[in-house]
Design an enzyme around this catalytic site. Structure first.
Site, mmCIF file in Angstrom:
data_model
loop_
_atom_site.group_PDB
_atom_site.id
_atom_site.type_symbol
_atom_site.label_atom_id
_atom_site.label_comp_id
_atom_site.label_asym_id
_atom_site.label_seq_id
_atom_site.Cartn_x
_atom_site.Cartn_y
_atom_site.Cartn_z
ATOM 1 N N GLU A 43 0.672 -1.295 0.296
ATOM 2 C CA GLU A 43 -0.011 0.309 0.421
ATOM 3 C C GLU A 43 0.544 1.652 -0.125
ATOM 4 O O GLU A 43 1.807 1.610 1.115
ATOM 5 C CB GLU A 43 -0.949 0.682 0.916
ATOM 6 C CG GLU A 43 -1.479 0.858 1.777
ATOM 7 C CD GLU A 43 -2.224 1.777 2.920
ATOM 8 O OE1 GLU A 43 -2.479 2.683 3.309
ATOM 9 O OE2 GLU A 43 -2.613 0.909 3.275
ATOM 10 N N ARG A 47 -0.001 10.105 0.746
ATOM 11 C CA ARG A 47 0.392 11.417 2.340
ATOM 12 C C ARG A 47 1.843 12.379 1.259
ATOM 13 O O ARG A 47 2.151 14.129 2.142
ATOM 14 C CB ARG A 47 1.267 10.884 3.130
ATOM 15 C CG ARG A 47 -0.247 9.715 3.839
ATOM 16 C CD ARG A 47 0.497 9.413 5.401
ATOM 17 N NE ARG A 47 -0.201 7.797 5.639
ATOM 18 C CZ ARG A 47 0.005 7.620 6.971
ATOM 19 N NH1 ARG A 47 1.185 7.944 6.900
ATOM 20 N NH2 ARG A 47 -0.523 6.755 7.135
ATOM 21 N N THR A 70 -4.492 5.769 2.413
ATOM 22 C CA THR A 70 -4.797 7.538 3.019
ATOM 23 C C THR A 70 -5.921 8.361 1.444
ATOM 24 O O THR A 70 -4.879 9.205 0.813
ATOM 25 C CB THR A 70 -3.102 8.585 2.619
ATOM 26 O OG1 THR A 70 -2.211 7.368 3.691
ATOM 27 C CG2 THR A 70 -4.119 9.048 3.339
ATOM 28 N N LYS A 130 -10.856 -1.707 7.431
ATOM 29 C CA LYS A 130 -9.659 -1.104 7.849
ATOM 30 C C LYS A 130 -9.922 -1.052 9.591
ATOM 31 O O LYS A 130 -10.401 0.498 9.648
ATOM 32 C CB LYS A 130 -8.910 -0.604 7.275
ATOM 33 C CG LYS A 130 -7.472 0.611 7.724
ATOM 34 C CD LYS A 130 -6.647 1.023 6.930
ATOM 35 C CE LYS A 130 -5.182 1.834 7.666
ATOM 36 N NZ LYS A 130 -4.992 2.549 6.937
#
Length: 212
Positions: A43, A47, A70, A130
């Site tokens: 993943e 960011r 994110t 998640k």
């Protein structure tokens, strides 16, 4: 690759490395290090400014199934999928993000911290979520409490999980994979510590396989 094949790739090793890349030049050697350690998924978090380019590089490796993390806005879904993301991970639940993923035909694992958010995910047809931030929310005790009434939901706990905590999380009946960054710590990536990343990854893969 179908949704089922993507899910199988993410859950096969029971581990999902959560990667923050500042320099896209690090993407290729990082991909090699992860594969050498026995992982086939990753993943890349959105960011940093380098995220899309880094994801594109890693996704071009046919040995890896790479997703974007994110992701908080639907337009980020578009950019991630265009860069080669096979799945999307969000820190929280956003119906607009989930629906954009559905429209593009890409699996999404939204973040949840409460029973209400789990129910919102179920309303959108999502049954793998998640659990974030796992340790900060009470760790396994909270996961047990959330899993009890939602017997069909599976979790990817992420946040504050270390190598020492990995065995207990992997053993949990409702956990399909564990997200972590200890094997891909930004300091290791910045230092070009590829052999150490491979070693830490291989250790985690072995633990996950043993505890499964």
């Amino acid at each position: 690759m179908s949704d089922a094949e993507t899910l199988a790739a993410v859950t096969a090793g029971r581990l999902l490395p959560v990667i923050v890349l500042e320099d896209p030049a690090s993407a290729e050697p990082l991909a090699e290090a992860l594969v050498a350690g026995g992982l086939r998924c990753a993943e890349v978090t959105f960011r940093t400014a380098a995220a899309a380019e880094a994801l594109k590089t890693m996704a071009s490796d046919p040995r890896l199934v790479v997703g974007a993390g994110t992701v908080v806005r639907p337009e980020q879904v578009d950019g991630a999928v265009a860069a080669g993301a096979r799945f999307i991970v969000s820190p929280g639940f956003s119906a607009t993000v989930v629906r954009r993923c559905a429209a593009l035909g890409v699996p999404v694992f939204p973040g949840v911290a409460t029973a209400t958010e789990i129910m919102a995910a179920l309303d959108e047809g999502i049954d793998i979520v998640k659990f974030f931030p796992a340790q900060q929310l009470g760790g396994l005790a909270t996961l047990n409490a959330l899993a009890a009434p939602f017997t069909t939901v599976r979790f990817i706990p992420t946040g504050g999980i270390t190598a020492d905590l990995l065995p207990a999380y992997v053993r949990h009946r409702s956990v399909v994979a564990v997200g972590g960054s200890w094997m891909v710590a930004p300091a290791l990536i910045a230092a070009g510590g590829w052999s150490e990343i491979t070693r830490l990854t291989a250790e985690a893969v072995a633990v996950a396989a043993f505890e499964s």
